[in-house]
Every structure is written in C-alpha cells, then in structure tokens.
Design a protein around this motif. Structure first.
Motif, PDB file in Angstrom:
ATOM      1  N   THR A 116      40.972 -15.753  76.886  1.00 21.01           N
ATOM      2  CA  THR A 116      40.939 -16.882  75.957  1.00 21.01           C
ATOM      3  C   THR A 116      42.122 -17.813  76.200  1.00 21.01           C
ATOM      4  O   THR A 116      41.989 -19.047  76.178  1.00 21.01           O
ATOM      5  CB  THR A 116      40.960 -16.382  74.504  1.00 21.01           C
ATOM      6  OG1 THR A 116      39.798 -15.582  74.276  1.00 21.01           O
ATOM      7  CG2 THR A 116      40.977 -17.546  73.529  1.00 21.01           C
ATOM      8  N   ASP A 117      43.280 -17.221  76.440  1.00 19.12           N
ATOM      9  CA  ASP A 117      44.490 -18.004  76.667  1.00 19.12           C
ATOM     10  C   ASP A 117      44.677 -18.397  78.128  1.00 19.12           C
ATOM     11  O   ASP A 117      45.425 -19.332  78.435  1.00 19.12           O
ATOM     12  CB  ASP A 117      45.717 -17.211  76.200  1.00 19.12           C
ATOM     13  CG  ASP A 117      45.708 -16.948  74.710  1.00 19.12           C
ATOM     14  OD1 ASP A 117      45.162 -17.774  73.955  1.00 19.12           O
ATOM     15  OD2 ASP A 117      46.245 -15.894  74.300  1.00 19.12           O
ATOM     16  N   ASN A 118      43.998 -17.673  79.031  1.00 19.52           N
ATOM     17  CA  ASN A 118      44.166 -17.917  80.461  1.00 19.52           C
ATOM     18  C   ASN A 118      42.803 -17.912  81.152  1.00 19.52           C
ATOM     19  O   ASN A 118      42.474 -16.989  81.920  1.00 19.52           O
ATOM     20  CB  ASN A 118      45.055 -16.838  81.081  1.00 19.52           C
ATOM     21  CG  ASN A 118      46.411 -16.723  80.420  1.00 19.52           C
ATOM     22  OD1 ASN A 118      47.361 -17.404  80.793  1.00 19.52           O
ATOM     23  ND2 ASN A 118      46.510 -15.847  79.425  1.00 19.52           N
TER      24      ASN A 118
END
Length: 308
Positions: A116-118
C-alpha cells in the motif's frame, strides 16, 4: 513436564551476506531474531528466514524481515496462551490447526500493508508477470506475494515443551549430550535443489511442518537453526551434521562467549569457500561450561567451516 531446576537457555546467532551477493551488489536476504522471557531464558523464541532472492522475488529481503516478525509473534502468543499443565494433545491440536494459518495471515497482511505504501513500479509489475508462478487455477492473476517470497523456521522453548515449525528449506538440528544429532522435523521430499515451499504460495499454511515435544526424558543440549546457504557449503550431510557436536564441544569448554565472538568470521569464511549464499545460524543452548576452560582447538574451528 519441566526442565531441570536451574537450567538456563541462552541464545545467539548471526546472519552474514553471501560472498556472491557481495560480488553482485545484492543485499543479505536472510533474517534472524530471538527473544527470551524470564531469568531462565524462557519462553525462548527464535525465528530464521531466507528470502528467495530470485528475479521474481525482488523484495525478498523485506519478505524475510516480515517472516521473522510474524513467526516470532505467533510463537510468543502461543506460549502465552497455554499453561505448563496443558496436555500434549491440545498443544498438538492447536499447533496444527492455528499456527500455520496465523503465520500465513500475518506475513501476507504485512506484505499488503507494505505494498500500500510502496506499490510496484511498472517495471516491477512486468517482472512479476513474466516470472509468475505456474498456477492452473489462476494463470492470468499476478501473485504479489511472490515478490516478497521467503521461508520460515522457528523454535519455541518453554519449561514444559518445545515447538518446532518450518516452512521451506533450511535446517533445524537437535544435538544431544552424547553428540547425537537429528532433525526434529521430517524431510519434505519436494525440497530438491533450489526448489522450496514458501510463505508466498497461495496456500502456504498447508506446507508448514511442525512438532511439539514435551520436556521429558532425553533433552537436546543444543538446537541449531540455519538457512540453506550453510548446509550447501558442505560436501555432504554427514559433514554438515558434525557442526552440531563441534559447537557443543566449544560451549562445554568455554561457554557461549567464544561462539558469539567468532561466529561472524566463521560464517563469512564459510560463504566465501562454500556456497556463496547468505548464511544465517541461530544457536540455542543450555549447556553448562566445564570449570576448567580449554582453548578452542584448530580442528573444532575448521569443522564448523565448510568442508573443502
């Protein structure tokens, strides 16, 4: 159902970057962690993981870090959930029914949170598509977990029982007072060459091997956990298994401190003259040193290195 009064477990370990990884400018894709509870070193939890490092597993160094975190959490929670009076039947039932599923869930949850973040770049998505697994049930679907592929090996030691858990390749060894060395888990015949089961598989929990043993009768003085880069550095399995009695002899002579001091150098030399792969070795010991310590012999040290 308990260890002898005064018995103290100690733990140490080291992970070193493979010689081939250094040459190719690749990171160490192994990981290790351990934690102890009370002043007797229990419950003791150790977890080891080997990230696959293949083209499709381009985030496996992150995957191995997630693996030791997830496995350590699961084993610690298991120890807190069951009292020393819990029967072996219940321990085995819970270990078989819940631990594999919990491990798979927590690892994949960590991967999805990281994604989600990467998110994958276009190039990473293309790499994953080209090297996706052969799955007849979903041939057109990408399995994002492949990018993080990793194994998991873990041991939980309590005053009442020992629990071993493994998914994928690598080695766990019990070493007894007389030098006898054995694996606490049955071999997986699918683990041939570089083939391994993995946390990234769609039904990873089904591939988990485990066992629960009460602390009764003959107990190991030493438990070793290692990634496959270590065993692959020896000529054969018999020479690899000799590592256990040799480390036991050093600990009996001088305690764990010399092992901690020399371990990184030993493993770095082993990967250099052996497999070239990342090597991780975890050591769990409740061996008491003899009153008169002796020097580490050259023969003991050399046998811990890969056979030439």
């Amino acid at each position: 159902m308990s260890l002898e009064s005064g018995t103290t477990w100690q733990a140490t370990g080291k992970s070193v970057r493979g010689a081939s990884h250094i040459r190719d400018n690749r990171p160490n894709q192994d990981a290790i962690s351990w934690s102890t509870g009370d002043n007797r070193g229990m419950p003791l939890v150790m977890a080891v993981s080997d990230g696959h490092g293949s083209q499709r597993s381009f985030r496996s160094d992150t995957g191995s870090a997630f693996a030791i975190s997830a496995l350590s959490f699961c084993l610690t929670q298991f120890a807190q959930r069951w009292s020393p009076q819990t029967t072996l039947h219940i321990l085995q039932q819970e270990a078989g029914c819940n631990l594999p599923q919990e491990l798979e869930y927590r690892w994949k949850r960590a991967v999805l949170d990281h994604l989600t973040d990467n998110p994958f770049s276009d190039g990473e998505s293309e790499t994953l598509y080209v090297h996706q697994e052969d799955d007849d049930e979903a041939p057109a679907m990408l399995n994002p977990f492949l990018a993080y592929g990793a194994t998991a090996l873990g041991v939980l030691i309590t005053p009442a029982y020992r629990l071993y858990l493994q998914l994928g390749d690598g080695d766990m060894l019990n070493v007894y007072a007389d030098g006898k060395t054995e694996r606490p888990l049955p071999d997986d015949p699918r683990l041939i060459g570089n083939a391994t089961t993995s946390l990234c598989a769609r039904r990873a929990a089904q591939d988990v091997r485990w066992s629960v043993n009460l602390c009764e009768g003959e107990q190991p003085e030493l438990i070793l956990l290692s990634t496959d880069g270590y065993a692959n550095s020896f000529k054969n399995d018999a020479e690899f298994l000799q590592v256990g009695p040799d480390i036991l002899g050093i600990i009996r002579a001088e305690g764990l401190d010399p092992i901690q001091h020399h371990l990184a150098d030993w493993l770095e030399e082993t990967t250099r003259v052996g497999s070239g792969d990342d090597i991780t070795l975890g050591i769990l010991s409740h061996t008491t040193p003899v009153p008169l310590a002796s020097e580490i012999t050259e023969s003991s040290e050399s046998s811990i290195l890969s056979a030439e």
